[in-house]
Design a protein around this motif. Structure first.
Motif, PDB file in Angstrom:
ATOM      1  N   ARG A   3       0.827  -1.217   0.000  1.00  0.00           N
ATOM      2  CA  ARG A   3       0.000   0.000   0.000  1.00  0.00           C
ATOM      3  C   ARG A   3       0.852   1.254   0.000  1.00  0.00           C
ATOM      4  O   ARG A   3       0.513   2.257  -0.638  1.00  0.00           O
ATOM      5  N   ASP A   4       1.967   1.199   0.706  1.00  0.00           N
ATOM      6  CA  ASP A   4       2.830   2.378   0.795  1.00  0.00           C
ATOM      7  C   ASP A   4       3.650   2.601  -0.469  1.00  0.00           C
ATOM      8  O   ASP A   4       4.207   3.688  -0.661  1.00  0.00           O
ATOM      9  N   ASN A   5       3.752   1.588  -1.331  1.00  0.00           N
ATOM     10  CA  ASN A   5       4.645   1.695  -2.488  1.00  0.00           C
ATOM     11  C   ASN A   5       3.945   1.575  -3.839  1.00  0.00           C
ATOM     12  O   ASN A   5       4.576   1.822  -4.871  1.00  0.00           O
ATOM     13  N   TYR A   6       2.680   1.173  -3.843  1.00  0.00           N
ATOM     14  CA  TYR A   6       1.968   1.009  -5.110  1.00  0.00           C
ATOM     15  C   TYR A   6       0.630   1.746  -5.079  1.00  0.00           C
ATOM     16  O   TYR A   6      -0.003   1.852  -4.025  1.00  0.00           O
ATOM     17  N   GLN A   7       0.227   2.245  -6.244  1.00  0.00           N
ATOM     18  CA  GLN A   7      -1.123   2.754  -6.463  1.00  0.00           C
ATOM     19  C   GLN A   7      -1.728   1.981  -7.626  1.00  0.00           C
ATOM     20  O   GLN A   7      -1.013   1.541  -8.535  1.00  0.00           O
ATOM     21  N   VAL A   8      -3.044   1.799  -7.592  1.00  0.00           N
ATOM     22  CA  VAL A   8      -3.708   0.919  -8.553  1.00  0.00           C
ATOM     23  C   VAL A   8      -4.491   1.733  -9.573  1.00  0.00           C
ATOM     24  O   VAL A   8      -5.282   2.620  -9.210  1.00  0.00           O
ATOM     25  N   TRP A   9      -4.256   1.410 -10.868  1.00  0.00           N
ATOM     26  CA  TRP A   9      -5.072   1.926 -11.968  1.00  0.00           C
ATOM     27  C   TRP A   9      -5.763   0.732 -12.610  1.00  0.00           C
ATOM     28  O   TRP A   9      -5.112  -0.253 -12.975  1.00  0.00           O
ATOM     29  N   GLN A  10      -7.066   0.824 -12.775  1.00  0.00           N
ATOM     30  CA  GLN A  10      -7.812  -0.278 -13.374  1.00  0.00           C
ATOM     31  C   GLN A  10      -8.420   0.156 -14.701  1.00  0.00           C
ATOM     32  O   GLN A  10      -8.998   1.243 -14.809  1.00  0.00           O
ATOM     33  N   ILE A  11      -8.278  -0.704 -15.694  1.00  0.00           N
ATOM     34  CA  ILE A  11      -8.802  -0.450 -17.030  1.00  0.00           C
ATOM     35  C   ILE A  11     -10.156  -1.143 -17.180  1.00  0.00           C
ATOM     36  O   ILE A  11     -10.305  -2.308 -16.795  1.00  0.00           O
ATOM     37  N   PHE A  12     -11.124  -0.422 -17.730  1.00  0.00           N
ATOM     38  CA  PHE A  12     -12.440  -0.977 -18.041  1.00  0.00           C
ATOM     39  C   PHE A  12     -12.661  -0.782 -19.538  1.00  0.00           C
ATOM     40  O   PHE A  12     -12.740   0.345 -20.017  1.00  0.00           O
TER      41      PHE A  12
END
Length: 834
Positions: free
Chosen positions: A505-514
């Motif tokens: 959580r401290d090192n990654y951010q999530v992008w989701q494709i739809f």
């Protein structure tokens, strides 16, 4: 009781000839009466009930805590009478507290203040706003006269003033108890140095937990009602006559109605974690200062650049279901979710309306810009996480208790992990699942994913990118791409487990494709890569952020096929000759179609779909159940039937056929191996006989990309065989117990075969196996997840290959998620790109 004894004695002495039986009976009655006078009894009960009674208070139920109730009884005070005559009760209670240690008294007073606030909140004067005009003025609910209205307004304001005062007092008392640990030099008779030395380290008690409950609950009420007070005329914080708001002009912003609202328009010099004051509210005698993080456009809409919170919800009031776990960080403060009013929302109903109308409606896009604009399809999170904390002004206990100024701080829990209070650092609470849960709940993504596949529409619904948290330049990006007829909802458990892992959580951010899975796969690849490139450019034009390096793509099924193309530099147009159908070449018309298609695909507009280029920001990829070489499952009778009702958007058909209208009809193009590249839907192109698979099955991945394969196998016997061949890579399945009938079957096995029986009884199930290149060809040909065979999903050169016991949809499998987390942790250990 004395009277009972006297009556018993008189009865015995006046009898002339007491018999033995009469005397015995009198004795028994006397003993029973004496026993009845005792009010103490001992009974056994479950330990859970004892703990609940010890730790319960006015927040967790409708009763005061045992400590507060006992203190009232000792002072001769009735609970209901105390709440009725509250100020007098507090005076008498203060006089009864003879102990020199005042700290516990603060906890008792904080609970009483909150109990009174709860009572006032339920009263008609506080609860009822002015009644609406009646439909029929002759009925009993006829409109009040002016004098009655004025009286009701006055009563309501008085009640609300008392209510908010009780909340503020509860906060001050509980805050003082929690943070002024030793009550230094404030009270006469405060704890001496000798007393402090006797208790150098104090472990949390039930009273500490109960008082923190009071502090949090009262703070929750104030903060959530503070938001309502800036949007509604009548709220629990009082009528607008009671509230004066002072917006700091350099920091406040305007919403769509030109009303100033809580937001930070322009950051000041300093760190993003710094707190800056953006507003001051005067509520009766109390001044409330509101502070926000020193971040650019915090709490502002992404597109309008104007502050407009549609809602502010406390996680105290949310029950999240459907998640495998709730990701929380324990600590101080109230976890909140602020919803922006321009956030993207989509539902099945909106999609159906847009399909019937022939185009994407404003409702379906929630008023965003033209869907054809790439930047309009980049959606920053519409649900912002915050942690609220109220700190009363004052440098000493007496200052705090007498203060009429409260500082309300709203923190970004992703950036701020702790807060300093009176020189000590405390962790800040956070609920990282709350915003994600709200987004999933209000967007029917699974249903929309299916309808995008099956609904015939005039315009193509182009891919969209959703950021699940505010963009952070210092975090690496994980890009998730779903499979056929699916949506970002497929990643719910994986995403939630990433939130629940502090390191990730401290090192990654999530992008989701739809994306719409009915589009030709070449078109989807082009549009998704164009969308990702635009997002990186928008967030980091210079490409210097950590977020623009070491990105990871996690993809499933059709999404994995698309992801591999985004990590290759092959030019597919050079391989078009391989798709020539030799049986059709003698036909002059068919040959002309082939030549014209090759020429068209070489044009700039269509040529970009065939020329692959590796995303420069990505260095790691994980492919799940990927049909790189296609599957015969797409050609089975039931899937062929489904493929017939999957439509291409009319605009896509028109784009291709208009360019080629002079050479053939649409039917001729669709039946041509080259034409099928753009006139077959995505589901059909996953067939192992399709032109698309023939064109792409051998593309190469850029050598700088580290990739991993996770492949499903639905035959447990084969998985067991793999585990025996490679025991060091096997993971035992303990997700479920063996059925009882299996145990009985084992115990009744042939008695003479003792060794075999022991083997069966002790042989565990295998959940996953990390394999190497030594698997025999005979074994790999039998491996399949029921849809995609191992031979289609396997790629030479993978950094790791893991076989998961299960079917095609393994993205939610705990072993898959655990494998993905190991890969992410390993990537973090590697040196960051320069």
């Amino acid at each position: 009781m004395a009277l009972v004894r006297r009556v018993a004695t008189a009865t015995v002495s006046t009898a002339k000839k007491p018999t033995f039986n009469a005397a015995l009976m009198t004795l028994v009655v006397t003993i029973m009466m004496l026993t009845a006078c005792s009010t103490v009894s001992v009974n056994k009960q479950a330990s859970s009930k004892t703990i609940a009674a010890q730790r319960g208070n006015i927040v967790t139920g409708n009763n005061l805590s045992s400590d507060t109730a006992s203190t009232l009884l000792s002072a001769g005070l009735d609970e209901q009478a105390c709440l009725q005559q509250f100020d007098l009760c507090l005076d008498q209670l203060t006089d009864s507290l003879l102990n020199e240690h005042y700290r516990s008294a603060l906890a008792i007073f904080s609970e009483l203040h909150y109990a009174k606030a709860k009572q006032l909140a339920k009263s008609p004067d506080c609860r009822n706003a002015l009644t609406r005009p009646p439909l029929d003025p002759y009925y009993a609910n006829a409109a009040l006269s002016k004098s009655q209205t004025d009286t009701q307004r006055q009563n309501t304001n008085t009640c609300l003033t008392n209510y908010q005062a009780r909340l503020f007092d509860a906060i001050k008392s509980s805050y003082t108890y929690l943070f002024y640990d030793q009550l230094d030099h404030d009270f006469e008779g405060a704890e001496t140095e000798e007393a402090k030395a006797r208790h150098p380290n104090r472990i949390p008690t039930d009273l500490d937990i109960q008082t923190q409950d009071i502090y949090n609950a009262a703070s929750n009420d104030v903060i959530t009602q503070l938001y309502q007070s800036t949007n509604n005329a009548n709220t629990m914080l009082g009528d607008t006559e009671n509230i004066k708001i002072d917006y700091l002009p350099t920091l406040a912003t305007l919403d769509s109605s030109n009303q100033a609202a809580i937001a930070n328009n322009t950051p000041l010099r300093g760190k993003p974690t710094d707190q800056i004051r953006v507003m001051k509210m005067q509520v009766d005698d109390y001044g409330l200062n509101i502070y926000l993080p020193n971040e650019n456009n915090y709490l502002q809409n992404a597109h309008k650049q104007a502050s407009a919170l549609a809602d502010l919800v406390s996680t105290y009031e949310l029950r999240l279901s459907g998640l495998n776990s709730i990701s929380k960080r324990p600590g101080l403060g109230i976890s909140l979710v602020a919803s922006l009013d321009d956030r993207y929302t989509t539902t099945i109903r909106q999609l159906l309306v847009s399909s019937l109308s022939g185009k994407l409606t404003k409702a379906a896009s929630n008023g965003s810009m033209d869907d054809s604009e790439t930047s309009a399809r980049i959606y920053p999170t519409g649900h912002l996480l915050m942690t609220g904390l109220i700190i009363p002004a004052g440098d000493s206990v007496l200052d705090v208790l007498g203060s009429e100024e409260l500082n309300i701080h709203l923190y970004n829990p992703y950036r701020s992990e702790s807060v300093s209070i009176l020189g000590d650092d405390y962790p800040l609470a956070a609920n990282f699942s709350a915003g994600y849960g709200l987004w999933l709940a209000e967007n029917q993504l699974d249903g929309v994913g299916y309808l995008n596949l099956l609904t015939r529409r005039q315009e193509a619904s182009l891919p969209k990118l959703f950021m699940l948290e505010p963009y952070d330049p210092d975090k690496r990006v994980i890009i998730m791409i779903h499979g056929l007829a699916s949506s970002p909802a497929t990643w719910v458990n994986l995403t939630n487990d990433i939130f629940n892992d502090d390191k990730l959580r401290d090192n990654y951010q999530v992008w989701q494709i739809f994306y719409p899975t009915n589009l030709p796969i070449l078109e989807n690849r082009y549009q998704i890569q164009k969308l990702l490139t635009a997002t990186y450019q928008q967030t980091d034009p210079s490409g210097q952020h950590r977020a623009s390096k070491n990105s990871v793509i996690i993809s499933h099924s059709m999404g994995a096929v698309i992801a591999r193309m985004m990590l290759s530099d092959d030019n597919l147009a050079k391989n078009l000759n391989a798709l020539d159908n030799k049986d059709l070449l003698p036909n002059t018309n068919k040959r002309q179609i082939n030549d014209s298609l090759k020429q068209a695909f070489g044009n700039q507009e269509l040529g970009m779909r065939f020329k692959l280029q590796t995303l420069p920001q990505v260095d790691t990829a994980v492919f799940l159940s990927a049909p790189f070489r296609g599957t015969d499952y797409a050609d089975r009778w039931f899937t062929r039937a489904i493929r017939r009702v999957i439509y291409l958007p009319l605009s896509v058909i028109k784009t291709v056929t208009d360019n080629l209208a002079t050479i053939a009809t649409q039917g001729d193009l669709a039946n041509n191996p080259l034409g099928a590249l753009y006139l077959q839907n995505g589901a059909s192109q996953l067939s192992d006989k399709s032109s698309f698979i023939q064109l792409t099955k051998n593309i190469t991945i850029n050598k700088r990309i580290t990739f991993h394969s996770i492949i499903a196998n639905n035959d447990s016997d084969i998985t067991q065989g793999l585990a025996q061949m490679q025991p060091n890579g096997a993971k035992i399945d303990l997700s479920q117990a063996l059925p009882e009938q299996d145990k009985n079957a084992i115990s009744t096995s042939i008695q003479s075969d003792t060794d075999e029986r022991t083997t069966l009884a002790n042989e565990p199930l295998v959940a996953a196996v990390t394999v190497n290149e030594d698997i025999s060809q005979a074994l790999t040909e039998r491996l399949s997840d029921g849809i995609v065979p191992y031979t289609s999903a396997h790629l030479d050169g993978a950094a790791s290959e893991t076989v998961i016991s299960g079917g095609h949809s393994i993205q939610a499998n705990p072993q898959t998620i655990l494998t993905l987390r190991r890969i992410l942790h390993k990537q973090l250990q590697q040196q960051t790109s320069p």
